[in-house]
Design a protein around this motif. Structure first.
Motif, mmCIF file in Angstrom:
data_model
loop_
_atom_site.group_PDB
_atom_site.id
_atom_site.type_symbol
_atom_site.label_atom_id
_atom_site.label_comp_id
_atom_site.label_asym_id
_atom_site.label_seq_id
_atom_site.Cartn_x
_atom_site.Cartn_y
_atom_site.Cartn_z
ATOM 1 N N ILE A 235 0.833 -1.203 0.000
ATOM 2 C CA ILE A 235 0.000 0.000 0.000
ATOM 3 C C ILE A 235 0.868 1.253 0.000
ATOM 4 O O ILE A 235 0.605 2.211 -0.737
ATOM 5 C CB ILE A 235 -0.952 -0.011 1.220
ATOM 6 N N ILE A 236 1.920 1.252 0.815
ATOM 7 C CA ILE A 236 2.813 2.416 0.884
ATOM 8 C C ILE A 236 3.485 2.644 -0.466
ATOM 9 O O ILE A 236 3.556 3.783 -0.964
ATOM 10 C CB ILE A 236 3.874 2.212 1.989
ATOM 11 N N VAL A 237 3.963 1.554 -1.094
ATOM 12 C CA VAL A 237 4.638 1.667 -2.390
ATOM 13 C C VAL A 237 3.681 2.188 -3.454
ATOM 14 O O VAL A 237 4.025 3.079 -4.246
ATOM 15 C CB VAL A 237 5.232 0.311 -2.815
ATOM 16 N N TYR A 238 2.455 1.650 -3.490
ATOM 17 C CA TYR A 238 1.477 2.084 -4.492
ATOM 18 C C TYR A 238 1.107 3.565 -4.295
ATOM 19 O O TYR A 238 0.945 4.304 -5.274
ATOM 20 C CB TYR A 238 0.221 1.218 -4.426
ATOM 21 N N CYS A 239 0.975 3.976 -3.041
ATOM 22 C CA CYS A 239 0.656 5.390 -2.772
ATOM 23 C C CYS A 239 1.808 6.306 -3.197
ATOM 24 O O CYS A 239 1.570 7.384 -3.759
ATOM 25 C CB CYS A 239 0.341 5.587 -1.288
ATOM 26 N N LEU A 240 3.026 5.869 -2.933
ATOM 27 C CA LEU A 240 4.186 6.655 -3.367
ATOM 28 C C LEU A 240 4.240 6.750 -4.889
ATOM 29 O O LEU A 240 4.564 7.807 -5.454
ATOM 30 C CB LEU A 240 5.473 6.030 -2.841
ATOM 31 N N LEU A 241 3.895 5.651 -5.567
ATOM 32 C CA LEU A 241 3.890 5.649 -7.027
ATOM 33 C C LEU A 241 2.891 6.650 -7.593
ATOM 34 O O LEU A 241 3.128 7.246 -8.651
ATOM 35 C CB LEU A 241 3.569 4.242 -7.546
ATOM 36 N N ILE A 242 1.774 6.830 -6.895
ATOM 37 C CA ILE A 242 0.767 7.806 -7.340
ATOM 38 C C ILE A 242 1.381 9.200 -7.396
ATOM 39 O O ILE A 242 1.256 9.916 -8.402
ATOM 40 C CB ILE A 242 -0.462 7.775 -6.410
ATOM 41 N N PHE A 243 2.065 9.588 -6.341
ATOM 42 C CA PHE A 243 2.691 10.912 -6.296
ATOM 43 C C PHE A 243 3.845 11.012 -7.296
ATOM 44 O O PHE A 243 4.024 12.044 -7.954
ATOM 45 C CB PHE A 243 3.185 11.217 -4.877
ATOM 46 N N ILE A 244 4.615 9.938 -7.400
ATOM 47 C CA ILE A 244 5.760 9.948 -8.331
ATOM 48 C C ILE A 244 5.277 10.075 -9.767
ATOM 49 O O ILE A 244 5.815 10.869 -10.556
ATOM 50 C CB ILE A 244 6.611 8.678 -8.146
ATOM 51 N N LEU A 245 4.259 9.297 -10.132
ATOM 52 C CA LEU A 245 3.738 9.342 -11.501
ATOM 53 C C LEU A 245 3.143 10.707 -11.829
ATOM 54 O O LEU A 245 3.291 11.205 -12.952
ATOM 55 C CB LEU A 245 2.678 8.253 -11.699
ATOM 56 N N TYR A 246 2.506 11.317 -10.847
ATOM 57 C CA TYR A 246 1.937 12.652 -11.075
ATOM 58 C C TYR A 246 3.066 13.649 -11.360
ATOM 59 O O TYR A 246 3.006 14.427 -12.327
ATOM 60 C CB TYR A 246 1.127 13.099 -9.863
ATOM 61 N N GLY A 247 4.095 13.631 -10.517
ATOM 62 C CA GLY A 247 5.205 14.566 -10.688
ATOM 63 C C GLY A 247 5.984 14.333 -11.971
ATOM 64 O O GLY A 247 6.320 15.282 -12.695
ATOM 65 N N VAL A 248 6.268 13.062 -12.298
ATOM 66 C CA VAL A 248 7.017 12.740 -13.512
ATOM 67 C C VAL A 248 6.201 13.105 -14.746
ATOM 68 O O VAL A 248 6.740 13.632 -15.730
ATOM 69 C CB VAL A 248 7.400 11.242 -13.525
ATOM 70 N N SER A 249 4.898 12.828 -14.712
ATOM 71 C CA SER A 249 4.027 13.158 -15.849
ATOM 72 C C SER A 249 4.026 14.658 -16.116
ATOM 73 O O SER A 249 4.078 15.104 -17.275
ATOM 74 C CB SER A 249 2.598 12.671 -15.588
ATOM 75 N N LEU A 250 3.981 15.454 -15.045
ATOM 76 C CA LEU A 250 4.013 16.910 -15.184
ATOM 77 C C LEU A 250 5.337 17.358 -15.803
ATOM 78 O O LEU A 250 5.366 18.197 -16.720
ATOM 79 C CB LEU A 250 3.809 17.564 -13.817
ATOM 80 N N TRP A 251 6.434 16.800 -15.313
ATOM 81 C CA TRP A 251 7.750 17.172 -15.833
ATOM 82 C C TRP A 251 7.881 16.808 -17.316
ATOM 83 O O TRP A 251 8.387 17.587 -18.122
ATOM 84 C CB TRP A 251 8.837 16.478 -15.016
#
Length: 651
Positions: A235-251
């Motif tokens: 759950i922690i990894v999947y939640c972190l991936l949500i934030f990471i994917l959002y930030g990387v997608s924006l970049w």
């Protein structure tokens, strides 16, 4: 007076709702049908008594899974469609609004449209909780758990779709890449795990596949969430991936070239990664298929070549957007050279993987069995801890490694597994799995299996508290309804004592006897726990004890249960192993074969029952016809267990 930027933002929101609002409505209606409506129908009808819900995923889980996997990707594709259509892209990027602000509007709106339907469903279920007395099946915590897990997976899959939309210029490619992206970690791990045994002798591929590899793919984890609860780390990894994917997608979006619309991949750097990544994966798949199906090096290499060429062609067609592609021979030669070099490097075993056998001083305990299921699937897998047994296992392991080439050349359908798990004092594990002919290492197995420690840890009867035994049931093997039951306290103690003595005195040769045991013994305890063991052919003392107690006739199949039997040469039978066969068809065929023995003599029937095996791989087959109900049972004779009268007749 409203600013132009405010008006633009307002119109963008309206445009978003008009173009993808229907997706949220479909999502909501699908969830309504899958969960609240199903709860309403089942809990107010006769089905209520049959509900065994452990969570809200119990209700129409298949529909929930399809919605959770499909809706977020559809939303991501339609939401960022403007990036794949040149006129639309030019128009949107000509508006007086920065890219990051535009991205936030679209991405956050999409996330809200994903969350709202799920939230509304949770509210509806909460409203039904008390009136329908749902506390019989689920708790309030289950509702919040379902809400959190569903939203988490929806956002993760959606943002994976958004990310692939940022690197792709074609909507169809965006959708396909999303699923590839979500499946790739697990898929690559599976392919590598199944290919590595060809190069790393002793690599335990099946053990790796059972070690929660589904966690590496959110899609697979989502498809199993109804019966496999998520761990805290997942759950922690999947939640972190949500934030990471959002930030990387924006970049990525801020650095994306607008003129790259309609290109499969908008960044030149990604094209060789995609091309050779697909080539590598299909190469592994081809090698895996041909390597397992044919089982030799020639076909393994052929599988790699076929898979690599196929993957390369498909990747080029995707990138060039045409089946009429230009083949770059130089690239294929470089790739083939790199793979050949990788294979050569494996032969040197730089990591000493193949030769690694822990020192006795490093080992806490060892598990040795012929099947990894005995370790992975057991509630309490057995371990050996005595210095003598651990030293024997290490010496066995070293000899297997030393005979690597010999063992590989002798691998066939009758080969055995030697599965080792070393639990080290530093908390780590060393796991190895080998295919061997156990007869070559019988001197080690005999000493280990005949040791008192091995017998105690591998036989549950030694863990039974005699005072807690309720009864012992003996179920004969075969199509019979007979059963012997022991309930007298004194008889129970005597039976346990005799069985323990039989196990303690049994030789290794007796434990690997391939003849069918007489029966299955079930020891039922007062705490509802059950211990089972087989009544082996060699347990003569137990047979005498049962005879003394008048239970022998009910405890095993005897000649009195058989009307007659046919014995034939296996080669005279026409058995279609591919399509399957029934015992009745096989027995009828036996009865029509001229060169057969019809056995009615009681002594010969007893001898046949004693020597027959349930494996149909012997040179002679026997079919029994039972008196009670005309049931048929088919067995075979092999090796030294072929009765003399059978040998004399057919020879």
């Amino acid at each position: 007076m409203q600013s132009k930027i405010f008006l633009v933002n307002k119109e963008i929101r309206k445009t978003i709702m008009r173009s993808i609002g229907w997706v949220a409505i479909v999502h909501f209606l699908g969830l309504i049908f899958a969960v609240p409506l199903e709860i309403l129908m089942t809990t107010t009808g006769e089905q209520r008594q049959y509900i065994r819900a452990e969570s809200l995923f119990y209700f129409h889980f298949e529909i929930q899974a399809v919605l959770n996997i499909g809706i977020p990707v559809i939303l991501a594709v339609f939401l960022f469609r403007y990036l794949q259509v040149k006129p639309y892209s030019d128009f949107m990027h000509s508006l007086p609004i920065k890219r990051d602000r535009l991205f936030h509007q679209y991405a956050l709106t999409g996330m809200i449209l994903l969350i709202l339907p799920v939230l509304l469903i949770a509210i509806i279920i909460s409203a039904l909780y008390i009136p329908l007395n749902l506390s019989e099946f689920i708790t309030w915590a289950d509702i919040f758990k379902w809400l959190g897990i569903t939203i988490m997976f929806n956002l993760l899959v959606f943002l994976a779709g958004v990310f692939t939309g940022m690197i792709s210029g074609i909507s169809a490619v965006q959708g396909i890449l999303t699923y590839i992206f979500l499946l790739l970690p697990m898929g690559l791990l599976v392919l590598l795990a199944y290919n590595l045994p060809f190069y790393l002798y002793g690599f335990a591929d099946r053990y790796v596949m059972e070690s929660k590899v589904e966690s590496f793919s959110p899609l697979v984890a989502l498809s199993q969430v109804d019966y496999r609860p998520l761990g805290a780390i997942e759950i922690i990894v999947y939640c972190l991936l949500i934030f990471i994917l959002y930030g990387v997608s924006l970049w990525v979006y801020k650095n994306r070239r607008l003129e790259a619309v309609t290109q499969s991949l908008v960044f030149p750097l990604l094209k060789p990664i995609f091309k050779y990544g697909m080539t590598f994966c299909t190469m592994l798949l081809g090698g895996l298929y041909f390597g397992i199906m044919e089982g030799n090096t020639t076909w393994l290499i052929a599988g790699y070549v076929i898979g690599a060429i196929l993957g390369y062609f498909v990747a080029e067609m995707v990138l060039q957007k045409s089946w009429r592609i230009i083949i770059h021979i130089k690239e294929l030669i470089i790739y083939a050279g790199a793979m050949a070099l990788l294979v050569i490097l494996f032969q040197f075993d730089f990591t000493q993987f193949e030769k690694k056998v822990p020192n006795l001083s490093e080992v806490e305990r060892i598990h040795l069995s012929e099947n990894y299921f005995m370790y992975n699937d057991a509630n309490d897998p057995f371990f050996l801890t005595s210095a003598e047994n651990m030293d024997l296992i290490r010496r066995l392991h070293k000899e297997i490694v030393a005979n690597k080439n010999q063992n590989k050349n002798r691998v066939n359908d009758s080969s055995d597994h030697a599965f080792f798990v070393y639990e080290l004092k530093n908390g780590k594990k060393l796991v190895r799995d080998y295919m061997i002919d156990k007869k070559e290492y019988a001197h080690f197995y005999k000493l280990i299996h005949e040791s008192e420690e091995y017998k105690r840890v591998t036989n549950g009867i030694f863990k039974v508290n005699e005072e807690q035994i309720e009864k012992i049931s003996i179920h004969p093997y075969g199509p019979t309804q007979k059963k012997a039951v022991i309930v007298d306290p004194e008889d129970l103690k005597e039976a346990i004592a005799v069985l323990k003595d039989e196990i303690n005195t049994a030789t290794y040769e007796e434990t690997i006897d391939n003849r069918d045991p007489h029966a299955f013994i079930e020891i039922m305890q007062k705490n509802d726990k059950t211990v089972g063991l087989e009544w082996r052919i060699s347990y003569k003392k137990f047979e005498e004890w049962l005879d003394k107690k008048g239970l022998l006739e009910q405890a095993k199949v005897t000649a009195a249960d058989i009307s007659y039997a046919y014995i034939v040469d296996t080669n005279d039978l026409q058995i279609n192993y591919a399509q399957g066969y029934s015992y009745e068809e096989l027995f009828e065929q036996m009865s029509k074969i001229g060169r057969s023995i019809k056995v009615t003599d009681k002594n010969r029937l007893e001898e046949s029952l004693l020597n027959a095996s349930g494996f149909h791989d012997g040179p002679y087959m026997i079919g029994y016809y039972y008196k009670a109900d005309g049931s048929i049972d088919i067995k075979s004779f092999s090796g030294e267990h072929i009765p003399d009268f059978v040998q004399q007749y057919f020879n």
